[in-house]
Design an enzyme around this catalytic site. Structure first.
Site, short mmCIF file in Angstrom:
data_model
loop_
_atom_site.label_atom_id
_atom_site.label_comp_id
_atom_site.label_asym_id
_atom_site.label_seq_id
_atom_site.Cartn_x
_atom_site.Cartn_y
_atom_site.Cartn_z
CD1 TRP A 102 9.85 -14.87 3.48
CD2 TRP A 102 10.60 -16.52 4.80
NE1 TRP A 102 11.15 -14.57 3.84
CE2 TRP A 102 11.63 -15.56 4.64
CE3 TRP A 102 10.86 -17.65 5.58
CZ2 TRP A 102 12.89 -15.70 5.24
CZ3 TRP A 102 12.11 -17.79 6.17
CH2 TRP A 102 13.11 -16.83 6.00
CG ASP A 172 4.97 -15.72 8.46
OD1 ASP A 172 5.17 -14.72 9.18
OD2 ASP A 172 5.88 -16.33 7.87
CE LYS A 196 10.92 -10.17 8.74
NZ LYS A 196 12.29 -10.26 8.31
#
Ligand code: PMP
Length: 360
Positions: A102, A172, A196
Site C-alpha cells: 500500500w 494512511d 475496515k
C-alpha cells in the site's frame, strides 16, 4: 439467521448491533418518514447526523481543535493523489516510507505531483519488518513524510510514531484507524477509507492540521481541495450521506464499548490468541518480525501450500470466510478488525489446531 465469522480485509465485518439499528431505522429515521438515504444533505436531519458523527470521532480520537475532520470520497487510493495535490506545493518534495504494497502504491502515485524520495524501504526484506528509524533518510525540506501505519496485505504495523520534527507526518490509517489510541498531534494529516473499522466503503476520513490547508496545486479538483471542503463542512459536493450515518453509528458503538483504550485491549487480546498459536505451531507460520506484527491483519502460510484450498473449504464449512491471502503473497490472511469477536479468533485457532493434527 447465522452470521459468519468474516475475516475479510475490507469491506469487512461490522458490529451486528449497528447493522440491526440501521435495519430498524432504514425506512423511517427517528419518525421523519424518510430513510437517511433519502435525506437532503443540507436538511437539518442529516446535518445533525453529520455533526454527531464528527463530534463522536473527535471525542474517540481526542482530535485537537486545530485539526479539521473531512468526510470525503475517492478512498485511500484517491488520497494517494489528493494528498500530494494538496500538500506537496509548499516545497515541491516529499518523503515516502515504503513498508508494503500500500505505501509503495502511494509513493508511485505521488510521483505525478512532485519530487518523491524513498526515505526507507522494507522491500529487500520482503516487507516483513518496518525499517529502523535510525536508517531513514529524511529530507528537512520535504513538504511531508508519508507512512502507512498498517500494511493490510503484508501484516506489518507501526507500534511507534516516527518523530519527523517540523516536517508533517502523513499516515494512511485505512486498516488500523480506531483500533487503538493515537496521538493525533504527532501527525499533520491522517487519512483512511472507512470500510475496515468505520463503516461502508465510499467514505474517506481525512484529519488535517489547519496550517496545512491552502497549499493545493492549481490542478487540484475543487471537490478534492481540502481547504474548500473544510470551508464547506465537507459539503462542497454531496457527501456519502448513508456511509457517514453508518460510520456515526459505529463511532457511538465504539464509544459505548469504552473507547480507544478498551478497543485496543480487545484487539491485543484477539491478536495474541492467534500469534501465540502461530508461534507454537509447526504447521502454520507468520513471516513478520514480532515487534512489527499487525494487530489487524495476520497473514500466515501452511507448511504444504497444496492444501490451501482444503484449508479454505474446511473453514467455510465451519462458517469462517474470506481467509485467502492477497494474491500477491498467497497463503492465508485473517483480518481481525474491531468488529471481529474473540470467539471468532478462538474458533479459527481451534480449526487450525484440528487441521494441524490431521495434516501436520
Ligand atoms: N491503503 C490501505 C492500507 C488499504 O488497506 C487499502 C484497501 N485495502 C487501500 C489503501 C485502498 O483503499 P481503497 O480501495 O478504498 O481506495
Amino acid at each position: 439467521m447465522t452470521r459468519v465469522f468474516n475475516f475479510s480485509p475490507g469491506p469487512a465485518t461490522l458490529p451486528e448491533a449497528v447493522l440491526r439499528q440501521a435495519a430498524d431505522e432504514m425506512v423511517d429515521w427517528h419518525g421523519t418518514g424518510m430513510s437517511v438515504m433519502e435525506m437532503s444533505h443540507r436538511g437539518k436531519e442529516f446535518i445533525s447526523i453529520h455533526a454527531e458523527a464528527e463530534a463522536t470521532l473527535r471525542e474517540l480520537l481526542d482530535i485537537p481543535a486545530n485539526y479539521k475532520v473531512l468526510f470525503m470520497q475517492g478512498g485511500a487510493i484517491g488520497e494517494n493523489a489528493i494528498v500530494p495535490m494538496n500538500l506537496i506545493g509548499r516545497t515541491g518534495r516529499a518523503d515516502y516510507v515504503v513498508t508494503g504494497d500500500w505505501s509503495k502504491k502511494s509513493m508511485k502515485e505521488a510521483k505525478t505531483y512532485g519530487e518523491i524520495a524513498v526515505a526507507a524501504n522494507g522491500e529487500a526484506g520482503k516487507f516483513t519488518a518496518i525499517p529502523k528509524f535510525a536508517e531513514w533518510k529524511l529530507d528537512a525540506k520535504a513538504a511531508y513524510v508519508h507512512i502507512c501505519s498498517n500494511e493490510t496485505i503484508g501484516g506489518v504495523q507501526f507500534h511507534w510514531t516516527p518523530e519527523t520534527g517540523d516536517v508533517p507526518l502523513v499516515a494512511d490509517m485505512s486498516s488500523d484507524i480506531l483500533s487503538r489510541s493515537i496521538d493525533v498531534s504527532k501527525y499533520g494529516l491522517i487519512y483512511a477509507g472507512a470500510q475496515k473499522n468505520m463503516g461502508p466503503s465510499g467514505l474517506t476520513i481525512v484529519i488535517v492540521r489547519d496550517d496545512l490547508l491552502g497549499h493545493a496545486l492549481p490542478i487540484t479538483p475543487t471537490a478534492f481541495n481540502y481547504k474548500m471542503q473544510a470551508e464547506a463542512d465537507s459539503m462542497y459536493n454531496t457527501p456519502p450521506t448513508y456511509a457517514i450515518y453508518i460510520a456515526g453509528l459505529v463511532f457511538k458503538h465504539v464509544k459505548a464499548m469504552g473507547g480507544m483504550k478498551a478497543m485496543e485491549a480487545h484487539n491485543r487480546a484477539k491478536a495474541k490468541v492467534l500469534y501465540d498459536y502461530l508461534d507454537a505451531s509447526k504447521y502454520f507460520r507468520n513471516p513478520v518480525a514480532p515487534q512489527d506484527r499487525s494487530l489487524m491483519n495476520v497473514p500466515f502460510k501452511l507448511k504444504d501450500d497444496a492444501l490451501d484450498e482444503t484449508f479454505l473449504m474446511g473453514a467455510q464449512a465451519r462458517g469462517m470466510i474470506q481467509l485467502k491471502g492477497h494474491r500477491s503473497v498467497g497463503g492465508m490472511r485473517a483480518s481481525i478488525y474491531n468488529a471481529m469477536s474473540i470467539e471468532g479468533v478462538q474458533a479459527l485457532v481451534q480449526y487450525m489446531k484440528e487441521f494441524e493434527a490431521e495434516h501436520g
